[in-house]
Design an enzyme around this catalytic site. Structure first.
Site, PDB file in Angstrom:
ATOM      1  CB  ILE A  39      -0.933  -0.018   1.237  1.00 28.32           C
ATOM      2  CG1 ILE A  39      -1.929  -1.173   1.091  1.00 28.32           C
ATOM      3  CG2 ILE A  39      -1.659   1.315   1.398  1.00 28.32           C
ATOM      4  CD1 ILE A  39      -2.807  -1.394   2.304  1.00 28.32           C
ATOM      5  CG  ASP A  40       0.325   4.330  -3.067  1.00 29.09           C
ATOM      6  OD1 ASP A  40      -0.608   4.633  -2.283  1.00 29.09           O
ATOM      7  OD2 ASP A  40       0.205   4.424  -4.302  1.00 29.09           O
ATOM      8  CB  SER A  41       2.627   7.476   1.179  1.00 32.00           C
ATOM      9  OG  SER A  41       2.797   8.124  -0.060  1.00 32.00           O
ATOM     10  CB  SER A  43      -3.317   3.558  -0.952  1.00 34.95           C
ATOM     11  OG  SER A  43      -3.530   3.579  -2.337  1.00 34.95           O
ATOM     12  CG  MET A  44      -0.905   4.375   5.272  1.00 33.13           C
ATOM     13  SD  MET A  44      -1.542   2.727   5.703  1.00 33.13           S
ATOM     14  CE  MET A  44      -1.635   2.874   7.480  1.00 33.13           C
TER      15      MET A  44
END
Lengths: 85, 418
Positions: A39-41, A43-44
């Protein structure tokens, strides 16, 4: 009303699935958001914003960096709910 | 009349989602059948905003859920969703050309951009506070969002562009794509326009400009370009995309060439923020420029897909522009006003109408202009009425016009491939 750990996990898994398409069943307590779930930043941050809404808690920006695993997030939400109660 | 070969651009793929259909084929069939794309607005809007002047619009014929996955829908503004749908179809239709990523560009325009996302984000901020605003709001609302989404989808690395020129945006994107290929900066360009902004804000604002038809009692007859009883446009939504290639590249890979884009003309009026120059001089210069670029003469043109929004002033100015540009040859040109069926797709209009023009020269048929009951006597054009008209001859040249608030004029000249 405070949620159980299972309820928080299920709710979080649903948010992860909605945002990333990762099956909710793959979102387990021991999984790392970045290393295991990829999960990329962005999306986080989206998941965090939606989690705040879903569980009616505040997760400050400075706390997000500490949420390495799904368990970290579940515990944080659980504690935030308890603190509020 | 074909012009020098290095100026010629092949159209090798087309895609669309429109008020007439979820793809190019169904859209074209519905257009040839003279179908109106008008639908009622959502009821909750009408209840919440009882003073909105208009109760209908040309909504998409097919919901985006037919073509996109839920995470894609959540991460894209409607304008980006429609762009992705049309781009995927166009790319597949072109046979997913093998091209070096560094030689592939995207030009995907929007006239208004991510209005839904902007307004939803504002509502969230007001109702729930800043901590509930989603981080994807920015890439969703930015006007280059659709181009970026398509660029990512295709892995384009020769540039991702999103020209903004109101209702000429989609055509300007295509013109820009032609430029990139001619300058040797790309071999393949996916170009088009997208718009998804049918919203109480735009209905109220265009309504305040007196630009919209308020024919609530007979909405399917509201979009009536060139008719003496026209009283404004009908808002539409959707997207159109085409794949452009240098003729050499298309021939080398054995691609099906649907039409040749021979010339582009881009001008500006320098006259008024919203009204066209009344004699149509700026628009006429665009048409002449497109023909000159294509090394074509007015007498070569047999069909023209007009911008023709159905506003009282705009249609007359364009009719004058066409006559100014084509002179005596005007009388031999079959004119179609397809917004009579699709409504006005704003930043996507030029892209969709470019597709209609490609299909007209390819298939030898000019689409109809529905709702033309009594042609305005001030408009002395040979308008294709309620039935489509066969275009005869083996050399079929057609021009597509698009104009935008701010005095933007774009004309594109197409001819059939063989």
């Amino acid at each position: 009303m405070a949620h159980t750990q299972d309820e928080i996990l299920a709710g979080l898994a649903e948010l992860v699935a909605e945002e990333t398409g990762i099956p909710a069943g793959d979102v387990q307590l021991d999984k790392s958001f970045t290393d295991d779930l990829d999960i990329d930043s962005l999306s986080m941050m989206t998941i965090v914003v939606n989690a705040q809404d879903k569980f009616d808690v505040e997760i400050p920006d400075e706390a997000v960096g500490g949420l390495k695993t799904v368990k970290d997030a579940v515990d944080y939400i659980s504690n935030a709910e308890s603190a509020k109660a | 009349m074909t012009g020098s070969d290095d100026r010629q651009i092949a159209v090798t793929g087309m895609g669309a989602t429109t008020p007439l259909g979820g793809d190019v084929k169904t859209t074209w069939e519905a257009a040839l059948a003279g179908t109106s794309g008008v639908r009622p607005l959502q009821a909750d809007w009408l209840e919440r905003y009882p003073t909105l002047p208009v109760e209908f619009a040309c909504r998409l014929a097919e919901p985006v859920t037919e073509k996109l996955k839920v995470p894609e829908i959540k991460r894209l503004d409607p304008s980006g969703q429609y762009a992705l749908i049309s781009a995927r179809e166009a790319w597949a239709h072109a046979g997913a050309p093998e091209v070096e990523p560094e030689r592939l560009a995207v030009c995907m325009a929007s006239g208004i951009g991510g209005l839904y996302t902007t307004l939803q984000t504002y509502d969230t901020l007001n109702e729930k506070g800043a901590r509930r605003v989603l981080p994807m709001s920015v890439p969703m609302l930015m006007p280059n969002g659709p181009a970026a989404a398509v660029g990512l989808e295709l892995g384009a690395r020769a540039g991702v562009h999103s020209p903004v020129s109101a209702c000429a945006s989609g055509s300007e994107a295509i013109a820009q794509g032609v430029d990139l290929i001619r300058r040797g900066l790309a071999d393949v360009v996916l170009a088009g326009g997208t718009e998804g902004c049918i919203h109480p804000v735009t209905i109220a604002a265009f309504g305040a400009m007196q630009a919209l038809s308020k024919r609530n009692d007979e909405p399917e007859r509201a979009s009536r370009p060139y008719d003496v009883d026209r009283n404004g446009f009908v808002m539409g939504e959707g997207s159109g995309a085409i794949v452009l290639e240098s003729l050499a590249h298309a021939k080398a890979r054995g691609a099906t060439i649907h039409a040749i884009l021979s010339g582009v003309g881009v001008t500006s009026d320098g006259y008024h923020i919203s009204a066209p120059e009344p004699e149509g001089k700026g628009a006429a210069r665009a048409i002449r420029a497109a023909l000159a670029d294509a090394d074509l003469a007015p007498a070569d043109v047999i069909h023209l897909n007009a911008h023709a929004t159905s506003t009282p002033v705009g249609d007359v100015a364009e009719a004058q522009a066409i006559r100014l540009a084509l002179g005596e040859a005007t009388d031999d040109v079959a004119i179609s006003a397809t917004k009579s069926m699709t409504g006005h797709l704003l930043g996507a209009a030029g892209a969709l109408e470019a597709i209609f023009t490609v299909l007209a020269v390819r298939d030898g048929i000019a689409p109809p202009t529905i709702n033309l009951d009594n042609q305005d006597p001030k408009i002395t054009l040979d308008v294709v009425g309620k039935e489509p008209r066969k275009l005869t001859g083996t050399d079929r040249v057609a021009v597509n016009n698009a104009f935008g608030f701010g005095g933007h004029n774009v004309a594109l000249a197409f001819r059939n491939a063989d």
